[in-house]
Design a protein around this motif. Structure first.
Motif, mmCIF file in Angstrom:
data_model
loop_
_atom_site.group_PDB
_atom_site.id
_atom_site.type_symbol
_atom_site.label_atom_id
_atom_site.label_comp_id
_atom_site.label_asym_id
_atom_site.label_seq_id
_atom_site.Cartn_x
_atom_site.Cartn_y
_atom_site.Cartn_z
ATOM 1 N N GLY A 197 6.023 8.654 -4.819
ATOM 2 C CA GLY A 197 6.888 8.521 -3.661
ATOM 3 C C GLY A 197 6.812 9.676 -2.686
ATOM 4 O O GLY A 197 7.006 9.490 -1.491
ATOM 5 N N ILE A 198 6.544 10.887 -3.189
ATOM 6 C CA ILE A 198 6.520 12.076 -2.332
ATOM 7 C C ILE A 198 5.287 12.909 -2.659
ATOM 8 O O ILE A 198 4.999 13.174 -3.831
ATOM 9 C CB ILE A 198 7.780 12.941 -2.530
ATOM 10 N N GLN A 222 0.823 -1.204 0.000
ATOM 11 C CA GLN A 222 0.000 0.000 0.000
ATOM 12 C C GLN A 222 0.863 1.262 0.000
ATOM 13 O O GLN A 222 1.933 1.319 0.607
ATOM 14 C CB GLN A 222 -0.917 0.008 1.214
ATOM 15 N N ASN A 223 0.353 2.300 -0.679
ATOM 16 C CA ASN A 223 1.019 3.590 -0.763
ATOM 17 C C ASN A 223 0.326 4.544 0.215
ATOM 18 O O ASN A 223 -0.853 4.858 0.071
ATOM 19 C CB ASN A 223 0.913 4.112 -2.204
ATOM 20 N N ALA A 224 1.053 4.998 1.242
ATOM 21 C CA ALA A 224 0.456 5.830 2.290
ATOM 22 C C ALA A 224 -0.102 7.138 1.730
ATOM 23 O O ALA A 224 -1.119 7.649 2.217
ATOM 24 C CB ALA A 224 1.495 6.129 3.372
ATOM 25 N N ASN A 225 0.548 7.695 0.705
ATOM 26 C CA ASN A 225 0.046 8.931 0.106
ATOM 27 C C ASN A 225 -1.344 8.740 -0.497
ATOM 28 O O ASN A 225 -2.224 9.597 -0.362
ATOM 29 C CB ASN A 225 1.007 9.427 -0.973
ATOM 30 N N GLY A 264 3.985 13.284 2.900
ATOM 31 C CA GLY A 264 4.143 11.838 2.823
ATOM 32 C C GLY A 264 5.307 11.439 1.942
ATOM 33 O O GLY A 264 5.481 11.964 0.840
ATOM 34 N N GLY A 265 6.122 10.492 2.434
ATOM 35 C CA GLY A 265 7.237 9.971 1.655
ATOM 36 C C GLY A 265 8.431 10.900 1.667
ATOM 37 O O GLY A 265 8.306 12.116 1.834
ATOM 38 N N PRO A 278 5.958 4.901 -0.128
ATOM 39 C CA PRO A 278 5.829 5.597 1.160
ATOM 40 C C PRO A 278 5.115 4.760 2.208
ATOM 41 O O PRO A 278 4.045 4.215 1.969
ATOM 42 C CB PRO A 278 5.028 6.860 0.808
ATOM 43 N N ARG A 279 5.715 4.703 3.389
ATOM 44 C CA ARG A 279 5.194 3.903 4.499
ATOM 45 C C ARG A 279 4.290 4.712 5.422
ATOM 46 O O ARG A 279 3.481 4.152 6.154
ATOM 47 C CB ARG A 279 6.359 3.341 5.320
ATOM 48 N N GLU A 280 4.451 6.033 5.435
ATOM 49 C CA GLU A 280 3.671 6.860 6.351
ATOM 50 C C GLU A 280 3.429 8.238 5.761
ATOM 51 O O GLU A 280 4.264 8.771 5.021
ATOM 52 C CB GLU A 280 4.362 6.971 7.711
ATOM 53 N N THR A 281 2.260 8.798 6.106
ATOM 54 C CA THR A 281 1.860 10.112 5.615
ATOM 55 C C THR A 281 1.040 10.797 6.702
ATOM 56 O O THR A 281 0.229 10.145 7.374
ATOM 57 C CB THR A 281 1.002 9.984 4.343
#
Length: 326
Positions: free
Chosen positions: A212-213, A87-90, A113-114, A121-124
């Motif tokens: 990613g960001i 999963q992508n946190a963003n 995020g990222g 990304p693991r967290e946002t």
């Protein structure tokens, strides 16, 4: 024997790109950047860093702040792990905020995020503004309900995932409704993950991208993607899709650090030699594979006509996460 040591590989293969290879006489190359012992890499994807930036306006408001945080995801390498559906946190956060935009009178304050375009990304974290306590409490309940849905959807595959929600009184520089909506909607509609597979190669990932960001600062909102493909025409189509996304939602486009893919060579004496030597040394077959990550081999092959390459390396685990180890 000629040895070449490069810098800035992780942020766009910049050292290999800048290298003057005219003094190199070798026409065989052993690249030391693969991640599994007993496996030789013989092809890789090309890629780049693709950024979208949009100006935003802010105004100071006093009221209630709703803090949101997605955390505990697996993350991983945006090339070698992209096919694992981590999963992508963003994107989870964008889905949450879009839901609140449609069901409450929310305004965006910040979104972060990222840290790397080539890491999933693991967290946002994000903050929303509400004019009064009643509206904020209603939003908190909606957020908790959707976060429970997130958990039921992904916790079998992302066991450490948590979505945290809290409120407080406060003053904030709030992003305008138009700018916040454009930023969140662009994320919700952005392509992400595996885009094209080769079903003749057991579903090998040919084309993908990773958001990613995603971040806001005082004057702008930005999205940074890591597109990859081993087919040039598919990479072109992906870049056109991202440019269309930018045009639709008022973002400026920037592209950096583009590097070519490395195509499989039908004839490779160095590969044949490694296969033979590995069998003699370890009484087992050397595994030959293509990867969806990026290596410097494509740049070296472009600079040195007739270069015959193979890539090797030791066992690496959880690459592009805090658990990375050798």
């Amino acid at each position: 024997l000629e040895a070449v040591i490069t810098v800035d590989e992780e942020i766009g293969l910049l050292g290999a790109k800048a290298l003057d290879a005219s003094e190199l006489k070798s026409r065989w190359m052993i690249n030391l950047d693969s991640e599994d012992e007993g496996v030789a890499t013989v092809s890789c994807a090309g890629g780049l860093r693709f950024g979208l930036t949009r100006p935003i306006t802010r105004s100071k408001k006093e009221g209630m702040l709703l803090h949101l945080e997605a955390t505990g995801l697996l993350g991983g390498h945006s090339g070698t792990d992209i096919n694992k559906e981590h999963q992508n946190a963003n994107l989870l956060m964008a889905r949450m905020i879009n839901h609140l935009f449609h069901n409450t009178d929310a305004l965006l304050v910040d979104f972060n995020g990222g840290t790397k375009d080539n890491a999933i990304p693991r967290e946002t974290s994000a903050t929303l503004f509400y004019s009064d306590e009643v509206a904020a409490k209603n939003a908190e309940n909606l957020a908790l309900a959707l976060s429970a849905d997130f958990s039921s959807e992904i916790c079998p595959y992302e066991p450490a995932f948590q979505f945290l929600v809290s409120t407080e009184n406060g003053t904030a520089d709030v992003i305008s409704a138009e700018d916040g909506k454009a930023f969140i909607t662009a994320m919700c509609l952005a392509p992400n993950g595996v885009q094209f597979r080769n079903m003749n190669l057991d579903g090998f990932t040919v084309t993908s991208l990773n958001l990613g960001i995603a971040a806001t600062d005082e004057t702008s909102a930005s999205l940074v993607f890591a597109p990859r493909s081993s087919v040039a025409t598919l990479m072109s189509a992906l870049k056109e899709k991202l440019c269309l996304l930018a045009e639709t939602f008022g973002f400026e486009v920037s592209m950096h650090g583009e590097y070519p893919g490395w195509s499989f060579a039908e004839v490779s004496p160095i590969r044949d030699l490694f296969v033979q030597s590995y069998k003699e040394l370890f009484h087992d077959d050397l595994k030959i594979e293509a990867i969806h990550a990026g290596l410097e081999c494509g740049l070296f092959a472009k600079k040195i006509p007739g270069l015959d390459l193979i890539s090797l390396g030791p066992n690496m685990y959880a690459v592009h996460t805090p658990d990375e180890r050798l």
